[in-house]
Design an enzyme around this catalytic site. Structure first.
Site, mmCIF file in Angstrom:
data_model
loop_
_atom_site.group_PDB
_atom_site.id
_atom_site.type_symbol
_atom_site.label_atom_id
_atom_site.label_comp_id
_atom_site.label_asym_id
_atom_site.label_seq_id
_atom_site.Cartn_x
_atom_site.Cartn_y
_atom_site.Cartn_z
ATOM 1 N N SER A 129 35.673 49.975 44.720
ATOM 2 C CA SER A 129 35.960 48.924 43.734
ATOM 3 C C SER A 129 35.083 49.077 42.500
ATOM 4 C CB SER A 129 35.729 47.540 44.341
ATOM 5 O OG SER A 129 35.878 46.553 43.326
ATOM 6 N N LYS A 183 37.788 46.360 52.022
ATOM 7 C CA LYS A 183 38.272 46.434 50.630
ATOM 8 C C LYS A 183 39.461 45.484 50.424
ATOM 9 C CE LYS A 183 38.755 47.757 46.369
ATOM 10 N NZ LYS A 183 40.040 48.013 45.920
ATOM 11 N N HIS A 186 38.089 42.077 50.131
ATOM 12 C CA HIS A 186 37.472 42.017 48.795
ATOM 13 C C HIS A 186 38.543 41.656 47.762
ATOM 14 C CE1 HIS A 186 36.895 43.990 44.888
ATOM 15 N NE2 HIS A 186 35.605 43.828 45.025
ATOM 16 N N ASN A 187 39.657 42.341 47.825
ATOM 17 C CA ASN A 187 40.726 42.083 46.857
ATOM 18 C C ASN A 187 41.344 40.703 47.049
ATOM 19 O OD1 ASN A 187 40.171 44.756 46.261
ATOM 20 N ND2 ASN A 187 42.302 45.255 45.850
ATOM 21 N N GLU A 190 39.130 38.381 45.451
ATOM 22 C CA GLU A 190 39.331 38.593 44.000
ATOM 23 C C GLU A 190 40.548 37.791 43.496
ATOM 24 O OE1 GLU A 190 39.250 42.853 42.951
ATOM 25 O OE2 GLU A 190 41.161 42.483 41.955
#
Ligand code: 2AM
Length: 469
Positions: A129, A183, A186-187, A190
């Site tokens: 990222s 990940k 994480h997104n 986000e």
């Protein structure tokens, strides 16, 4: 010819920038791209006079690497990853390492891990990222898969990752698809944070009738407080940008249809599969989907006209409440994401260290924020914590700010301004801290029409009632 320390397949911007970053840390890099002209342009311009070797066939690419070979795939997620894996496997030797650095779906990573492992090779599904800038100057790297493979590439990863006072933003996260799962979450977080910030902007614009310059100043102020984060920083920056064609603020001429590539949706899907509530994140995914129905929205805006009164509001007070509302909603996005990660780690046996996740997210990545330091410390003290709502450290912070969030949403509903992520956050908090929910009625209904049985509050056992008798 001198062999290269690592090879990168895929010379779009992310691949190019990672190659330049890794080379700048003293490693030699070989590169390859399906379309050779892209490689040629890269080597003649950006990679000129650097320790980067261009190759134009897969076999030359493979031959140019030091053994065990380390091959980083930076190609479009999906089919392209499978195509390259199939192409390079027959050319590799035992112990060679394939790293997928794209946004692959974690179940694809699990499948590929097994294919690669069965051929005597090692696989690392690695989330990266930080966007183009991060790739060039220091991304957050989230590797998972074969630990022996990680040990072979650790030097390279650690040296090209973002660095913070808490160490490099890279750590081995766990076996199989752990890296891509982290990940993905994480997104998902986000998505939540972006939507919350967008709702604050919308409230300032429609409710308080603030100009873009005024809004910019508020986000700029907020960024220097506990809300400090990369997304807050770029939001404040975005509001300063003027459109070349019209001289209006650029953001005001951008079409209000949000797109997505799937990681937010996957996060929600996985959360549903695992039975973990992440309503803020899911609301953010839905909000993007609703935004895509632009022409229907235009029709409905005429059909169901919004009241546009001049609402009386104490602007300073509202903005101070909104700041706290924004903060608690951001906290709740991380709380939900971390809860999902804890459950996934148990379920898939990843053994993810959540304090390490919070630590590596402190730099390089899109969701880096001051708040992550608090989260890191909580998990360091209490690694088994299932939900951060249970932590003593956040109790007072959440409790006080929830009052302000409630006040903000009361105004928002009067103004008829949608706040899907912020409302979902408050509902999550209100439901999670309520000892008696109306689920007793749901159980009665289920038992009434489907004989699904229920438990009682006053004695052990499973019960069924003949409701119509
Ligand atoms: P290209 O330059 O040849 O299009 C991002 O799109 C990167 O993934 C690019 O390097 C692109 O290569 C590569 N890519 C996308 N789809 C691909 C496919 N089906 N096969 C091989 N490479 C692909």
């Amino acid at each position: 010819m001198q062999k290269s320390d690592i090879g990168i397949i895929g010379m779009a911007v992310m691949g190019q920038n990672l190659a330049l970053n890794i080379e700048s840390r003293g490693f030699s890099v070989a590169v390859y791209n399906r379309t050779g002209s892209r490689t040629k342009e890269f080597i003649q311009k950006r990679a000129k006079n650097k320790n980067i070797v261009a190759t134009y066939s897969i076999s030359d690419f493979v031959k140019s690497l030091v053994r065990p070979r380390k091959i980083l795939l930076m190609v479009k997620a999906g089919e392209a990853v499978d195509i390259f894996i199939e192409k390079i496997i027959p050319l590799l030797d035992e112990g060679d390492i394939i790293i997928d650095g794209g946004n692959s779906y974690f179940k694809d990573t699990e499948r590929r891990y097994k294919i690669v492992e069965n051929r005597g090779l090692l696989y690392l599904g690695t989330g990266i990222s930080g966007g183009e800038y991060g790739a060039l100057y220091g991304p957050c790297i989230m590797p998972g898969g074969d630990k022996r493979a990680y040990q072979q590439v650790e030097d390279i990863f650690i040296s090209c990752a973002a660095q913070t006072e808490d160490g490099p933003c890279c750590t081995y996260l766990g076996p199989s698809s752990a890296g891509h799962y982290v990940k993905m979450v994480h997104n998902g977080i986000e998505y939540g944070l972006m939507q919350i910030i967008a709702e604050c902007y919308h409230l300032m614009k429609l409710g308080l009738k603030m100009s873009i310059d005024e809004i910019q100043q508020i986000f700029n102020q907020w960024n220097s407080t506990e809300l400090g984060s990369y997304l807050m920083e770029i939001t404040s920056d975005i509001f300063t940008k003027k459109d070349d064609l019209t001289d209006k603020p650029l953001v005001e001429v951008i079409l209000d249809k949000a797109e997505q590539k799937g990681t937010g949706k996957w996060t929600s899907q996985s959360a549903l599969d695992l039975g973990i509530p992440i309503p803020t994140i899911t609301a953010a995914v839905d909000a993007r989907i609703i935004s895509s129905f632009k022409s229907e929205r235009a029709t409905l805006a005429e059909r169901f006209k919004r009241e546009k009164k001049n609402w009386k509001v104490d602007k300073e007070k509202f903005l101070s409440n909104l700041k706290n509302a924004c903060y608690i909603c951001m906290i709740l996005s991380y709380i939900q994401g971390m809860h999902l990660l804890a459950a996934a780690s148990d379920n898939f046996n990843y053994g993810v260290d959540l304090s390490e996740v919070a630590r590596i997210w402190k730099g390089g990545c899109i969701i880096r924020a001051k708040l992550l330091d608090i989260i890191k410390n909580i998990y360091r003290k209490n690694p088994g914590l299932s939900n951060l709502l249970l932590s003593d450290e956040l109790r007072e912070t959440i409790f006080r700010r929830s009052v302000d969030l409630r006040k903000v949403l009361i105004e928002a509903k009067t103004w008829e301004v949608p706040t899907p992520a912020m409302s979902a956050s408050l509902n999550y908090y209100d439901a999670y801290r309520m000892d008696t929910l109306p689920a007793n009625l749901i159980q009665a209904q289920r038992d009434y029409f489907g004989a699904h049985t229920y438990q009682r509050v006053d004695r052990e056992g499973i019960f069924h009632t003949s409701w119509q008798a």
